[in-house]
Design an enzyme around this catalytic site. Structure first.
Site, PDB file in Angstrom:
ATOM      1  N   ASP A  29       0.828  -1.210   0.000  1.00  0.00           N
ATOM      2  CA  ASP A  29       0.000   0.000   0.000  1.00  0.00           C
ATOM      3  C   ASP A  29       0.865   1.265   0.000  1.00  0.00           C
ATOM      4  O   ASP A  29       1.971   1.257   0.538  1.00  0.00           O
ATOM      5  CB  ASP A  29      -0.911  -0.029   1.242  1.00  0.00           C
ATOM      6  CG  ASP A  29      -2.046   0.971   1.124  1.00  0.00           C
ATOM      7  OD1 ASP A  29      -2.384   1.375  -0.010  1.00  0.00           O
ATOM      8  OD2 ASP A  29      -2.590   1.365   2.176  1.00  0.00           O
ATOM      9  N   ASN A  77     -10.974  -2.646  -5.366  1.00  0.00           N
ATOM     10  CA  ASN A  77     -10.220  -1.676  -6.164  1.00  0.00           C
ATOM     11  C   ASN A  77     -10.888  -1.352  -7.510  1.00  0.00           C
ATOM     12  O   ASN A  77     -10.520  -0.367  -8.154  1.00  0.00           O
ATOM     13  CB  ASN A  77      -8.776  -2.158  -6.397  1.00  0.00           C
ATOM     14  CG  ASN A  77      -7.894  -2.076  -5.173  1.00  0.00           C
ATOM     15  OD1 ASN A  77      -6.974  -2.872  -4.983  1.00  0.00           O
ATOM     16  ND2 ASN A  77      -8.139  -1.113  -4.285  1.00  0.00           N
ATOM     17  N   SER A 205      -7.849  -4.803   5.158  1.00  0.00           N
ATOM     18  CA  SER A 205      -8.459  -4.521   3.849  1.00  0.00           C
ATOM     19  C   SER A 205      -8.839  -5.785   3.064  1.00  0.00           C
ATOM     20  O   SER A 205      -8.512  -5.920   1.885  1.00  0.00           O
ATOM     21  CB  SER A 205      -7.536  -3.622   3.002  1.00  0.00           C
ATOM     22  OG  SER A 205      -7.280  -2.415   3.668  1.00  0.00           O
TER      23      SER A 205
HETATM   24  C1  IPE Z   1      -5.223  -2.736  -0.198  1.00  0.00           C
HETATM   25  O1  IPE Z   1      -4.947  -1.395  -0.377  1.00  0.00           O
HETATM   26  C2  IPE Z   1      -5.272  -3.442  -1.529  1.00  0.00           C
HETATM   27  C3  IPE Z   1      -3.984  -3.617  -2.192  1.00  0.00           C
HETATM   28  C4  IPE Z   1      -2.809  -3.270  -1.721  1.00  0.00           C
HETATM   29  C5  IPE Z   1      -4.045  -4.266  -3.472  1.00  0.00           C
HETATM   30  P1  IPE Z   1      -6.112  -0.312  -0.521  1.00  0.00           P
HETATM   31  O2  IPE Z   1      -5.446   1.004  -0.682  1.00  0.00           O
HETATM   32  O3  IPE Z   1      -7.056  -0.715  -1.584  1.00  0.00           O
HETATM   33  O4  IPE Z   1      -6.847  -0.439   0.884  1.00  0.00           O
HETATM   34  P2  IPE Z   1      -7.627   0.640   1.727  1.00  0.00           P
HETATM   35  O5  IPE Z   1      -8.608   1.314   0.812  1.00  0.00           O
HETATM   36  O6  IPE Z   1      -6.619   1.603   2.251  1.00  0.00           O
HETATM   37  O7  IPE Z   1      -8.269  -0.151   2.824  1.00  0.00           O
HETATM   38  C1  IPE Z   2      -1.564   0.189  -3.373  1.00  0.00           C
HETATM   39  O1  IPE Z   2      -1.304   1.545  -3.401  1.00  0.00           O
HETATM   40  C2  IPE Z   2      -1.714  -0.404  -4.758  1.00  0.00           C
HETATM   41  C3  IPE Z   2      -3.080  -0.844  -5.094  1.00  0.00           C
HETATM   42  C4  IPE Z   2      -4.106  -0.832  -4.299  1.00  0.00           C
HETATM   43  C5  IPE Z   2      -3.266  -1.336  -6.436  1.00  0.00           C
HETATM   44  P1  IPE Z   2      -2.483   2.578  -3.427  1.00  0.00           P
HETATM   45  O2  IPE Z   2      -2.864   2.869  -4.842  1.00  0.00           O
HETATM   46  O3  IPE Z   2      -3.618   2.141  -2.556  1.00  0.00           O
HETATM   47  O4  IPE Z   2      -1.793   3.866  -2.800  1.00  0.00           O
HETATM   48  P2  IPE Z   2      -2.429   4.871  -1.755  1.00  0.00           P
HETATM   49  O5  IPE Z   2      -2.915   4.062  -0.613  1.00  0.00           O
HETATM   50  O6  IPE Z   2      -3.534   5.602  -2.462  1.00  0.00           O
HETATM   51  O7  IPE Z   2      -1.289   5.783  -1.397  1.00  0.00           O
HETATM   52 MG    MG Z   3      -4.075   2.381  -0.619  1.00  0.00          MG
END
Ligand code: IPE
Ligand code: IPE
Ligand code: MG
Length: 256
Positions: A29, A77, A205
């Site tokens: 993340d 996502n 998550s």
């Molecule tokens: C968790 O990250 C999913 C992945 C890393 C693929 P998210 O960014 O989607 O999770 P939340 O929204 O912070 O819970």
């Molecule tokens: C995790 O990074 C990657 C995926 C969920 C695909 P994020 O895209 O959630 O990055 P933040 O949390 O918005 O910084």
């Molecule tokens: Mg994220």
């Protein structure tokens, strides 16, 4: 240093080989925040995040870890802007194409878990190709969770088991933890020992909800694209200091 640790490449001297996790999972993340901090579009963070994953896979392989499971795309996502979702799907496809030969050479067994049927067809084809070409590899088992949700995983296991009961092949009282686990995507993978989450969020998550029951959890504020070898090393040092009691008063074995 033990004889085995000398055989492992660049094995950190302060780690104990007999206390290494067998299965590590990572919630990658913070890609978006990494990009935002630099005034870049979010997709640049995803691109940079791939390098961090490659480094982690190499460390796991070099240090004798049996399985690495990485959360790449959750069932939630899809709710992101279409351009970001499209970029990610194309990125997964491109990376698979680029990295396959090296993974074959490095004896990596790659797998994907999640509701793969809902992914774009061109990505599914690359996934099938990569899984097919590496399935007999004996090295690290590297699983990428794509369109994965822990609740969805549990539901699909329930449906498969219910079908067996309906057909008369199974009695309800035969459903135990071991049978249930055989219907999860992680069937055949060692127990999850260590779950790592980058970027400081204190939540799972929807990742590996069943498997996380007695895993150790390590959360770092470091954003995923900055998660390098040193950070993983720190996570392992921290993990090895944990007292894993599994509900009892003492660790079942200090050897774990
Ligand atoms: C968790 O990250 C999913 C992945 C890393 C693929 P998210 O960014 O989607 O999770 P939340 O929204 O912070 O819970
Ligand atoms: C995790 O990074 C990657 C995926 C969920 C695909 P994020 O895209 O959630 O990055 P933040 O949390 O918005 O910084
Ligand atoms: Mg994220």
């Amino acid at each position: 240093m033990t004889a085995k640790s000398i055989l492992l490449k660049d094995f950190p001297a302060d780690l104990r080989i007999d206390r290494m996790p067998k299965h590590v999972a990572v919630i990658m993340d913070g890609n978006g925040r990494w990009a935002k901090q630099r005034g870049l579009p979010r997709i640049m963070g995803h691109r940079k995040g791939v390098d961090a994953l490659k480094t982690l896979l190499r460390c796991c392989r070099d240090w004798g870890i049996e399985a690495l499971t990485a959360y790449a795309f959750s069932t939630e996502n899809w709710g992101r802007p279409l351009e970001e979702v499209d970029f990610l799907m194309t990125l997964f496809e491109r990376i698979l194409r680029q990295e396959l030969e090296e993974m074959i050479e490095e004896n990596v067994q790659i797998q994907f878990m999640g509701n793969l049927a809902a992914l774009p067809e061109s990505l599914r084809l690359e996934i099938d190709r990569a899984m097919g070409k590496t399935q007999s590899n004996q090295g690290i088992k590297f699983t990428v969770a794509t369109n994965y949700g822990g609740r969805q995983e549990i539901l699909q296991a329930c449906r498969a088991i219910a079908l067996q009961v309906q057909k008369g092949n199974l009695q309800p009282d035969e459903i135990d933890e071991s049978l249930f686990e055989q219907h999860l995507y992680t069937a055949g993978t060692p127990e999850l020992d260590l779950l790592i989450r980058s970027s400081g969020e204190m939540r799972v998550s929807n990742f590996l909800l069943w498997q996380v029951a007695y895993s150790e959890i390590y959360i770092t504020d470091t954003l995923w694209p900055d998660f390098h070898r040193d950070e993983f090393h720190r996570a392992l040092v921290n993990y090895q200091q944990r007292d894993r009691r599994f509900g009892k008063l003492e660790s079942p074995s200090t050897k774990r």
